[in-house]
Design a protein around this motif. Structure first.
Motif, PDB file in Angstrom:
ATOM      1  N   LEU A 187     -12.434  40.433-116.625  1.00 28.60           N
ATOM      2  CA  LEU A 187     -13.403  41.509-116.440  1.00 28.60           C
ATOM      3  C   LEU A 187     -12.672  42.803-116.071  1.00 28.60           C
ATOM      4  O   LEU A 187     -11.776  42.806-115.222  1.00 28.60           O
ATOM      5  N   THR A 188     -13.075  43.901-116.689  1.00 30.20           N
ATOM      6  CA  THR A 188     -12.441  45.197-116.455  1.00 30.20           C
ATOM      7  C   THR A 188     -12.970  45.803-115.152  1.00 30.20           C
ATOM      8  O   THR A 188     -13.713  46.793-115.144  1.00 30.20           O
ATOM      9  N   TYR A 189     -12.560  45.203-114.047  1.00 33.68           N
ATOM     10  CA  TYR A 189     -13.048  45.588-112.713  1.00 33.68           C
ATOM     11  C   TYR A 189     -11.895  45.463-111.740  1.00 33.68           C
ATOM     12  O   TYR A 189     -11.191  44.454-111.720  1.00 33.68           O
ATOM     13  N   ARG A 190     -11.672  46.509-110.949  1.00 35.62           N
ATOM     14  CA  ARG A 190     -10.594  46.542-109.978  1.00 35.62           C
ATOM     15  C   ARG A 190      -9.267  46.178-110.659  1.00 35.62           C
ATOM     16  O   ARG A 190      -8.897  46.792-111.656  1.00 35.62           O
ATOM     17  N   GLU A 191      -8.533  45.182-110.133  1.00 37.74           N
ATOM     18  CA  GLU A 191      -7.241  44.828-110.735  1.00 37.74           C
ATOM     19  C   GLU A 191      -7.387  44.335-112.164  1.00 37.74           C
ATOM     20  O   GLU A 191      -6.432  44.387-112.949  1.00 37.74           O
ATOM     21  N   GLY A 192      -8.590  43.854-112.506  1.00 41.77           N
ATOM     22  CA  GLY A 192      -8.821  43.419-113.884  1.00 41.77           C
ATOM     23  C   GLY A 192      -8.670  44.540-114.886  1.00 41.77           C
ATOM     24  O   GLY A 192      -8.329  44.305-116.049  1.00 41.77           O
TER      25      GLY A 192
END
Length: 217
Positions: free
Chosen positions: A150-155
């Motif tokens: 998921l493109t979220y925080r470290e992602g």
């Protein structure tokens, strides 16, 4: 040529596209508007506080499209972008994007919203390269699940590094623009971090680091 990377929600647009799409699903009769938006707002408050498990939000947000085809969703998203999103696109964002284009930079939007929303909104701004959260499709319909990191925080960093490898690109001279404390990992990784209409935590971080702080309208 360098990369100019942009967050989407509250950075390029004056709102959160996932929440606005949740409202649209209420208008379409796919969800009970009152109860669905109450849960949406609870989850988004956790996001704003940097406490959201994005898997929880995506399971909630994608459940109403389970069993629907990507083509059906695309057909409904396009007019929604024109009616709801276009009026809240920041003109200052468009000016900065045009400057990066004039400098020969490659433009990328990376967002913690569903890819079908990110692609449609970015296209309206004239950007065709995006990374978002990918909904799972099986037998031609959305399952309600997601695939990949998921493109979220470290992602966001993980997905960006995969994209860089695939595209033969690197982060030398890259810029990243964001409003959110959740994007601090990526802001700290690029050569030229920029904060846009920052939340309280990000504003303090930016001031301490000496990063440019923009107020876009």
């Amino acid at each position: 040529m360098a990369l100019a990377i942009f967050d989407l929600d509250e950075t390029l647009i004056g709102g959160d596209c996932a929440s606005l799409w949740s409202e649209q699903m209420g208008r379409l009769g796919w969800v009970d508007p009152e109860s669905f938006m109450r849960k949406n707002d609870e989850l988004m408050a956790a996001y704003s506080a940097g406490e959201l498990a994005m898997e929880d939000y995506m399971a909630f947000a994608l459940e109403p499209i389970a069993g629907r085809t990507p083509e059906e969703i695309e057909h409904l998203v396009e007019p929604w972008v024109e009616d709801v999103i276009e009026p809240i696109i920041y003109s200052d964002a468009c000016t900065i994007i045009a400057k990066h284009r004039a400098d020969g930079d490659r433009i990328l939007v990376i967002s913690a919203s569903a890819t079908f929303l990110v692609e449609a909104i970015a296209a309206r701004i004239g950007i065709d390269e995006v990374l978002g959260i990918d909904p799972h499709v099986i037998n031609g319909v959305y399952s309600g699940a997601t695939v990949g990191v998921l493109t979220y925080r470290e992602g966001k960093i993980t997905r960006l590094m995969e994209w860089l490898d695939a595209e033969g690109e690197n982060l030398e001279g890259a810029s990243f623009y964001s409003d959110s404390r959740n994007d601090l990992p990526l802001l700290k990784k690029v050569d030229y971090p920029h904060v846009v209409n920052p939340d309280a935590v990000l504003k303090v971080e930016a001031e301490q680091a000496g990063w440019p702080v923009h107020s876009w309208k």
